[in-house]
Design a protein around this motif. Structure first.
Motif, PDB file in Angstrom:
ATOM      1  N   GLY A 118       0.818  -1.213   0.000  1.00 50.46           N
ATOM      2  CA  GLY A 118       0.000   0.000   0.000  1.00 50.46           C
ATOM      3  C   GLY A 118       0.843   1.250   0.000  1.00 50.46           C
ATOM      4  N   GLY A 119       1.891   1.275   0.830  1.00 48.46           N
ATOM      5  CA  GLY A 119       2.779   2.435   0.852  1.00 48.46           C
ATOM      6  C   GLY A 119       3.507   2.624  -0.459  1.00 48.46           C
ATOM      7  N   SER A 120       3.919   1.522  -1.092  1.00 47.90           N
ATOM      8  CA  SER A 120       4.629   1.601  -2.373  1.00 47.90           C
ATOM      9  C   SER A 120       3.724   2.152  -3.469  1.00 47.90           C
ATOM     10  CB  SER A 120       5.148   0.209  -2.760  1.00 47.90           C
ATOM     11  OG  SER A 120       6.033  -0.300  -1.797  1.00 47.90           O
ATOM     12  N   VAL A 121       2.488   1.662  -3.501  1.00 45.54           N
ATOM     13  CA  VAL A 121       1.533   2.175  -4.491  1.00 45.54           C
ATOM     14  C   VAL A 121       1.270   3.660  -4.249  1.00 45.54           C
ATOM     15  CG1 VAL A 121      -0.863   2.027  -5.275  1.00 45.54           C
ATOM     16  CG2 VAL A 121       0.449  -0.058  -4.911  1.00 45.54           C
ATOM     17  N   ALA A 122       1.147   4.061  -2.977  1.00 45.12           N
ATOM     18  CA  ALA A 122       0.928   5.472  -2.653  1.00 45.12           C
ATOM     19  C   ALA A 122       2.096   6.320  -3.137  1.00 45.12           C
ATOM     20  CB  ALA A 122       0.734   5.646  -1.151  1.00 45.12           C
ATOM     21  N   TYR A 123       3.317   5.820  -3.007  1.00 45.55           N
ATOM     22  CA  TYR A 123       4.494   6.529  -3.512  1.00 45.55           C
ATOM     23  C   TYR A 123       4.366   6.778  -5.014  1.00 45.55           C
ATOM     24  CZ  TYR A 123       7.698   6.391   0.514  1.00 45.55           C
ATOM     25  OH  TYR A 123       8.324   6.611   1.702  1.00 45.55           O
ATOM     26  N   LEU A 124       4.017   5.719  -5.755  1.00 48.02           N
ATOM     27  CA  LEU A 124       3.924   5.844  -7.208  1.00 48.02           C
ATOM     28  C   LEU A 124       2.832   6.828  -7.609  1.00 48.02           C
ATOM     29  CD1 LEU A 124       4.352   2.104  -8.289  1.00 48.02           C
ATOM     30  CD2 LEU A 124       6.034   3.939  -8.479  1.00 48.02           C
ATOM     31  N   VAL A 125       1.688   6.771  -6.925  1.00 50.87           N
ATOM     32  CA  VAL A 125       0.596   7.701  -7.233  1.00 50.87           C
ATOM     33  C   VAL A 125       1.023   9.127  -6.922  1.00 50.87           C
ATOM     34  CG1 VAL A 125      -1.760   8.365  -6.632  1.00 50.87           C
ATOM     35  CG2 VAL A 125      -1.167   5.946  -6.844  1.00 50.87           C
ATOM     36  N   LEU A 131       4.408  14.827 -10.929  1.00 53.75           N
ATOM     37  CA  LEU A 131       5.075  14.996 -12.222  1.00 53.75           C
ATOM     38  C   LEU A 131       4.074  15.426 -13.291  1.00 53.75           C
ATOM     39  CD1 LEU A 131       7.583  11.988 -12.340  1.00 53.75           C
ATOM     40  CD2 LEU A 131       8.076  14.396 -11.869  1.00 53.75           C
ATOM     41  N   HIS A 132       2.876  14.889 -13.239  1.00 53.48           N
ATOM     42  CA  HIS A 132       1.840  15.305 -14.190  1.00 53.48           C
ATOM     43  C   HIS A 132       1.504  16.775 -14.014  1.00 53.48           C
ATOM     44  CE1 HIS A 132      -2.484  15.751 -15.403  1.00 53.48           C
ATOM     45  NE2 HIS A 132      -1.974  15.253 -16.505  1.00 53.48           N
ATOM     46  N   SER A 133       1.496  17.241 -12.759  1.00 53.20           N
ATOM     47  CA  SER A 133       1.215  18.650 -12.494  1.00 53.20           C
ATOM     48  C   SER A 133       2.319  19.551 -13.022  1.00 53.20           C
ATOM     49  CB  SER A 133       1.039  18.868 -10.987  1.00 53.20           C
ATOM     50  OG  SER A 133       0.945  20.241 -10.674  1.00 53.20           O
ATOM     51  N   VAL A 134       3.575  19.118 -12.827  1.00 48.58           N
ATOM     52  CA  VAL A 134       4.711  19.944 -13.248  1.00 48.58           C
ATOM     53  C   VAL A 134       4.841  19.971 -14.766  1.00 48.58           C
ATOM     54  CG1 VAL A 134       7.230  20.160 -13.174  1.00 48.58           C
ATOM     55  CG2 VAL A 134       5.962  19.583 -11.086  1.00 48.58           C
ATOM     56  N   PHE A 135       4.645  18.822 -15.414  1.00 48.25           N
ATOM     57  CA  PHE A 135       4.884  18.718 -16.857  1.00 48.25           C
ATOM     58  C   PHE A 135       3.586  18.510 -17.637  1.00 48.25           C
ATOM     59  CE2 PHE A 135       8.678  16.989 -14.689  1.00 48.25           C
ATOM     60  CZ  PHE A 135       9.637  17.895 -15.137  1.00 48.25           C
ATOM     61  N   GLN A 136       2.506  19.108 -17.164  1.00 49.58           N
ATOM     62  CA  GLN A 136       1.204  18.890 -17.792  1.00 49.58           C
ATOM     63  C   GLN A 136       1.140  19.423 -19.218  1.00 49.58           C
ATOM     64  OE1 GLN A 136      -1.918  21.397 -15.946  1.00 49.58           O
ATOM     65  NE2 GLN A 136      -0.300  22.136 -14.603  1.00 49.58           N
ATOM     66  N   ASN A 143      -0.636   8.164 -15.414  1.00 49.22           N
ATOM     67  CA  ASN A 143      -0.212   6.774 -15.577  1.00 49.22           C
ATOM     68  C   ASN A 143       1.026   6.655 -16.450  1.00 49.22           C
ATOM     69  OD1 ASN A 143      -2.307   5.911 -13.974  1.00 49.22           O
ATOM     70  ND2 ASN A 143      -3.642   5.337 -15.669  1.00 49.22           N
ATOM     71  N   SER A 144       1.179   7.565 -17.407  1.00 50.19           N
ATOM     72  CA  SER A 144       2.373   7.552 -18.259  1.00 50.19           C
ATOM     73  C   SER A 144       3.629   7.747 -17.415  1.00 50.19           C
ATOM     74  CB  SER A 144       2.286   8.647 -19.326  1.00 50.19           C
ATOM     75  OG  SER A 144       1.175   8.450 -20.165  1.00 50.19           O
ATOM     76  N   PHE A 145       3.582   8.680 -16.485  1.00 46.90           N
ATOM     77  CA  PHE A 145       4.740   8.921 -15.624  1.00 46.90           C
ATOM     78  C   PHE A 145       5.001   7.719 -14.709  1.00 46.90           C
ATOM     79  CE2 PHE A 145       3.628  13.380 -16.593  1.00 46.90           C
ATOM     80  CZ  PHE A 145       4.874  13.822 -17.034  1.00 46.90           C
TER      81      PHE A 145
END
Length: 416
Positions: A118-125, A131-136, A143-145
């Motif tokens: 659960g913690g690992s998935v939270a990290y990825l999300v 990253l999506h916010s910065v490079f939108q 999901n691409s990132f």
């Protein structure tokens, strides 16, 4: 970060050497590094859902309850240590075994595995959303990132020494502190500009479902519960650990409440599930977001390590050498670790929001590990030696944890 107690990951990040014991200052640093993680950046959203009064009280109550349950674990460990003085390190799984036998160990290790997943998935999300916010402007989805990170994380998971990655965990926490500072600065600016009033902010939500949602988020924020035994065992003067833990938790809880309050006051009903997504798109805010992501990319293998140890331990069951010894070849290890990363990335791609998932993990797995198991172990191991009020308090914690896990799970699934 979320660092859970296993036999192979039982050393705190700041301890200098295997044979040394940590000083009071080093233990303080270990507690902070183990407990404070990315979950803190979701607290302003939790305050928006629950209201700033309810959110503040919730964080305080969760902090006190978590501290109490950590003390229960320490008392259980000391009891076992007095009965088995030759055993140096007693793990969470050992407590489960002594309480309920093999099934208790399996149950405890399963919760550790699920918590780490659960913690690992939270990290990825978290990384994907930031990253999506910065490079939108580049047109990539979240999901691409996440899937772009898969080859990098597979390579990092093959590194044998976790100590080489420990500085990045500290770097991520430094970025957390910078993000907190920027959010507080934004709040102060809006106060000076008179852009909001307390009347425009919710004190206690009228939506009853918002309370367990925010509580789950608060539980998730007190990460590293499974490191309790390792932290206490690493301290030079163990008698000072309870008081140091109380002082540290008091300080962390105060900072959490202040940050959740300031973040919600700054952005109001526009508060995002990760508050860094609310920050202005200037170079300092973007640098903090990217820094957070870089830090988490390199600390992700630390999250994976307990998962890999459990998986590789199971693989040994299916492989025996001619001499009868159980071994797993390097190729099998590389493949299994790559599969783990890919599976976690796929799971992360189905998570709609960081806050929803964090609250779900906090309500279920973290709630069971933080409240239900410690109270159960304490009741089982100490038995009739406990006074009436101690037994009553343990049962209150136990049943409250179970109710919280059940209702919090239902509330998260149906939606706030």
């Amino acid at each position: 970060m979320v660092n859970l107690d296993t036999k192979t990951v039982s050393e705190p990040l700041l301890e200098p050497h295997h044979s040394t014991k940590a000083s009071k200052l080093q233990t303080l640093g270990n507690i902070i590094v183990s407990v404070v993680g990315t979950g803190v950046l979701g607290l302003p959203f939790a305050f928006r859902i629950a209201g700033w009064v309810a959110g503040s009280l919730g964080v305080a109550i969760v902090g006190i309850a978590t501290y109490y349950c950590m003390l229960l674990l320490v008392m259980c460990r000391r009891k076992l240590a007095s009965e088995e003085p030759l055993v140096e390190a007693i793990t969470y799984g050992d407590l489960g075994y002594r309480s309920f036998g093999t099934s208790g160990r399996y149950m405890t290790e399963l919760l550790i595995l699920l918590a780490q997943c659960g913690g690992s998935v939270a990290y990825l999300v978290f990384i994907g959303q930031n990253l999506h916010s910065v490079f939108q402007s580049y047109g990539f989805t979240m999901n691409s990132f996440i899937f772009m990170l898969v080859p990098v994380e597979i390579g990092l998971s093959w590194i044998g020494s976790l100590s080489a990655l420990a500085p990045f965990s500290i770097f991520a926490d430094v970025c957390n502190i910078l993000a907190i500072g920027i959010v507080v600065k934004e709040d102060i600016q809006q106060v000076l500009q008179g852009e909001f009033s307390f009347g425009q902010r919710t004190t206690i939500t009228s939506n009853i479902g918002g309370l367990p949602f925010a509580a789950g988020m608060a539980v998730f924020c007190f990460e590293g519960f499974g490191m309790t035994l390792a932290l206490e065992n690493s301290m030079r003067d163990k008698s000072k650990f309870p008081r140091l833990l109380a002082q540290t938790f008091g300080g962390i809880s105060f900072v959490y409440i202040l940050f959740g309050f300031c973040g919600y006051m700054a952005f109001g009903e526009e508060t995002r599930d990760i508050v860094t997504l609310n920050l202005p798109r200037d170079w300092s805010s973007l640098a903090v977001q990217v820094g957070l992501c870089i830090g988490l990319v390199f600390t992700f293998p630390t999250m994976l390590h307990p998962i890999n140890e459990i998986v590789e331990g199971k693989l040994k069951i299916f492989r025996r050498d001619n001499d009868g010894s159980a071994r797993v070849g390097k190729t099998a290890i590389y493949i299994s670790r790559a599969v783990v990363v890919v599976v976690l990335a796929i799971l992360a791609s189905f998570v709609p929001e960081f806050s929803v998932f964090a609250s779900f993990v906090g309500s279920t797995i973290c709630g069971m590990m933080s409240f239900v198991l410690p109270a159960t172990f304490h009741l089982k191991l100490f038995g009739r030696s406990l006074s009436t009020w101690q037994r009553a308090l343990d049962f209150i914690v136990l049943f409250s944890g179970l109710f919280f896990a059940i209702y919090g799970t239902y509330n998260t699934i149906v939606g706030v």
